[in-house]
Design an enzyme around this catalytic site. Structure first.
Site, PDB file in Angstrom:
ATOM      1  CE1 TYR A  72      37.507   5.545 -31.195  1.00  0.00           C
ATOM      2  CE2 TYR A  72      38.168   7.416 -29.836  1.00  0.00           C
ATOM      3  CZ  TYR A  72      38.498   6.266 -30.535  1.00  0.00           C
ATOM      4  OH  TYR A  72      39.790   5.825 -30.564  1.00  0.00           O
ATOM      5  CG  PHE A 124      45.982 -14.939 -12.264  1.00  0.00           C
ATOM      6  CD1 PHE A 124      45.396 -16.152 -11.955  1.00  0.00           C
ATOM      7  CD2 PHE A 124      45.780 -14.400 -13.528  1.00  0.00           C
ATOM      8  CE1 PHE A 124      44.623 -16.825 -12.893  1.00  0.00           C
ATOM      9  CE2 PHE A 124      44.999 -15.066 -14.461  1.00  0.00           C
ATOM     10  CZ  PHE A 124      44.430 -16.280 -14.154  1.00  0.00           C
ATOM     11  CG  ASP A 125      47.974 -17.864 -15.331  1.00  0.00           C
ATOM     12  OD1 ASP A 125      47.173 -16.968 -15.033  1.00  0.00           O
ATOM     13  OD2 ASP A 125      47.682 -18.790 -16.105  1.00  0.00           O
ATOM     14  CG  ASP A 215      44.894  -9.434  -9.548  1.00  0.00           C
ATOM     15  OD1 ASP A 215      43.780  -9.220 -10.039  1.00  0.00           O
ATOM     16  OD2 ASP A 215      45.665 -10.327  -9.965  1.00  0.00           O
ATOM     17  CB  ALA A 217      39.810 -11.172 -10.388  1.00  0.00           C
ATOM     18  CE  LYS A 258      38.991 -14.350 -13.678  1.00  0.00           C
ATOM     19  NZ  LYS A 258      40.267 -13.693 -13.802  1.00  0.00           N
ATOM     20  CG  HIS A 450      48.706 -23.004 -18.810  1.00  0.00           C
ATOM     21  ND1 HIS A 450      49.512 -21.905 -18.658  1.00  0.00           N
ATOM     22  CD2 HIS A 450      47.443 -22.575 -18.582  1.00  0.00           C
ATOM     23  CE1 HIS A 450      48.757 -20.860 -18.340  1.00  0.00           C
ATOM     24  NE2 HIS A 450      47.502 -21.245 -18.293  1.00  0.00           N
TER      25      HIS A 450
END
Ligand SMILES: *Cc1c(COP(=O)(O)O)cnc(C)c1O
Length: 458
Positions: A72, A124-125, A215, A217, A258, A450
């Site tokens: 843990y 990004f969305d 960001d 990715a 990614k 979407h």
């Protein structure tokens, strides 16, 4: 004679693909309200819906699955991850999360307030969703060349510095918690950001005392493009370029699904102990204890290895070449695509391919549905469905571009799959005159519509 580039790996385990008829798929997609997210994967032949979490792991990564320390607190797998992030990216503190949007949730919980403005290249969305969820605004400052699909520009993910400065002047430092640089820029087509642009953006941020968050990715693919397209760095190693990209970043967050080459995971990395401590409170509430966040020990171990494999030059070269191979095939068939092709996906320009379908009828979604019917190829709409509604007026925001994205999973498909995909798109193109109308929405969610939207043919 030059030898062709080939993948730096061979196949050890295989996964079956199932074949259905065109008529079966036509019936299935109608039953599923023309939403490709509703289709079971065994009804898909080549799945290019996303490159997120769909890659194949290596034997070294699978070995780490067995070595996973599931303690843990203080798991050895966590320390493997910390060491890899520090070694490759140069950050001291790492907060693991179950995926990229969880990193956004934690980071923005600590930094974004109602009424704030977050400028950057096209968000990004989920990033935009997490900003708008907090009643703040994401301001797109991408260079305008990014929105002309036929135009060649080596770094279409770049930030327009004049636009950025005018946003900073309009809203002021106190309402701008950070400037957001996304590498590569997914929303405009997996397009890279140049090192010069990262440096100039950071200098502008510094001038106004605003932090820079990245960001990341697809940071390794971005580094590969810098090496290939930015003359000053052609002799630099991928690893050195990455260090240079992150030199002025205050915080980075990553969806490891990614370039991390794993199926699940994410993290936030930074050097500021005070902010790290503030993030910790949200990590514990939303994800889990600080040394695992939302990840299992084995997943952190696999990520630690995947980060190294993801920055390997031969891997990156083969990856980008595969995207370029499919792009060339599509062009040879006369299909209009976003150029130059980006790092992880092909983007077919639906406005150009189906000029007779108005944006209010979701032309890119129409292309996505027809590609599925034709060959069982599953892509995703990046257009007005994804752009969603204006939070103030509640009306559809017509997207700048109507794109069908075909994203390539990492280390999964071969060149013959690419030939199959291109032929499928050529067959759709051959009957485009028969596609007279698009869709109307019959059901949609409050945000990120979407994923669950229901449609009917007009
Ligand atoms: C995928 C992605 C995210 C969100 O990450 P998830 O792992 O899907 O939650 C954020 N930003 C960018 C640029 C992405 O590509």
């Amino acid at each position: 004679m030059q030898l062709p580039t080939i993948p730096p790996f061979k196949t050890k385990v295989v996964e079956p693909v199932y074949f259905r008829t065109r008529e079966e798929r036509k019936k299935k997609i109608r039953e599923q309200h023309f939403n490709l997210f509703n289709i079971h994967s065994d009804w898909v032949i080549v799945d290019l819906m996303t490159d997120s979490g769909t890659g194949a792991m290596s034997e070294q990564q699978w070995s780490e699955i067995m070595l996973g320390d599931e303690s843990y607190a203080g798991s050895e797998s966590y320390f493997k991850l910390i060491r890899a992030v520090k070694d490759i990216m140069g950050f001291e503190y790492v907060a693991p999360t179950h995926q990229g949007r969880a990193a956004e949730n934690i980071l923005f919980s600590a930094t974004v307030r109602e009424g704030d403005v977050v400028p950057g290249n096209a968000h990004f969305d989920t990033t935009k969703g997490h900003i708008e969820f907090r009643k703040a605004r994401a301001m797109d400052c991408t260079i305008k060349e990014a929105y002309d699909t036929g135009l060649y520009h080596p770094f279409k993910g770049n930030i327009d510095l004049e636009k950025l400065e005018s946003v900073i002047k309009e809203y002021g430092k106190d309402r701008i918690p950070f400037i957001n640089i996304t590498v590569t820029c997914n929303t405009v087509g997996g397009q890279p950001v140049s090192l010069q642009n990262i440096r100039e953006t950071s200098a502008l941020a510094k001038k106004y005392g605003i932090p820079v968050y990245m960001d990341i990715a697809r940071y390794a693919e971005n580094a590969y493009f810098i090496k290939n397209r930015e003359a000053a760095y052609k002799d630099w190693s991928i690893r050195d370029i990455i260090r240079e990209m992150f030199k002025d970043a205050d915080v980075v967050w990553m969806s490891s699904k990614k370039d991390g080459l794993v199926n699940i995971g994410g993290f936030i990395a930074l050097n500021d102990p005070d902010l790290y401590e503030r993030l910790g409170q949200f990590t514990i509430v939303y994800e889990g204890f600080l040394t695992y966040g939302g990840m299992s020990g084995r997943a952190m171990g696999a990520l630690a290895v995947g980060l190294y494999e993801g920055v390997d030059f031969h891997y990156l070269q083969d990856r980008v070449h595969q995207v370029q191979y499919l792009g060339q095939k599509l062009k040879d068939y006369g299909i209009p695509i976003q150029e130059p092709v980006g790092g992880h996906a092909l983007y077919i320009d639906a406005k150009k391919m189906l000029p007779h379908i108005p944006q209010t009828q979701y032309p890119a979604q129409l292309l996505a549905v027809e590609a599925y019917i034709e060959g069982g190829v599953r892509g995703v709409e990046i257009g007005t469905l994804l752009a969603d509604r204006d939070p103030e007026t509640g009306k559809d925001r017509l997207a700048e571009m109507e794109l069908l994205r075909l994203a390539l999973p990492r280390r999964v498909y071969s060149r013959s799959h690419m030939d199959y995909v291109a032929a499928t798109m050529a067959r759709v193109a051959a009957r485009k005159e028969e596609l007279k109308t698009g869709f109307r929405i019959t059901k949609q969610a409050q945000i990120l519509r979407h994923f669950t939207v229901e449609l009917e043919r007009i």
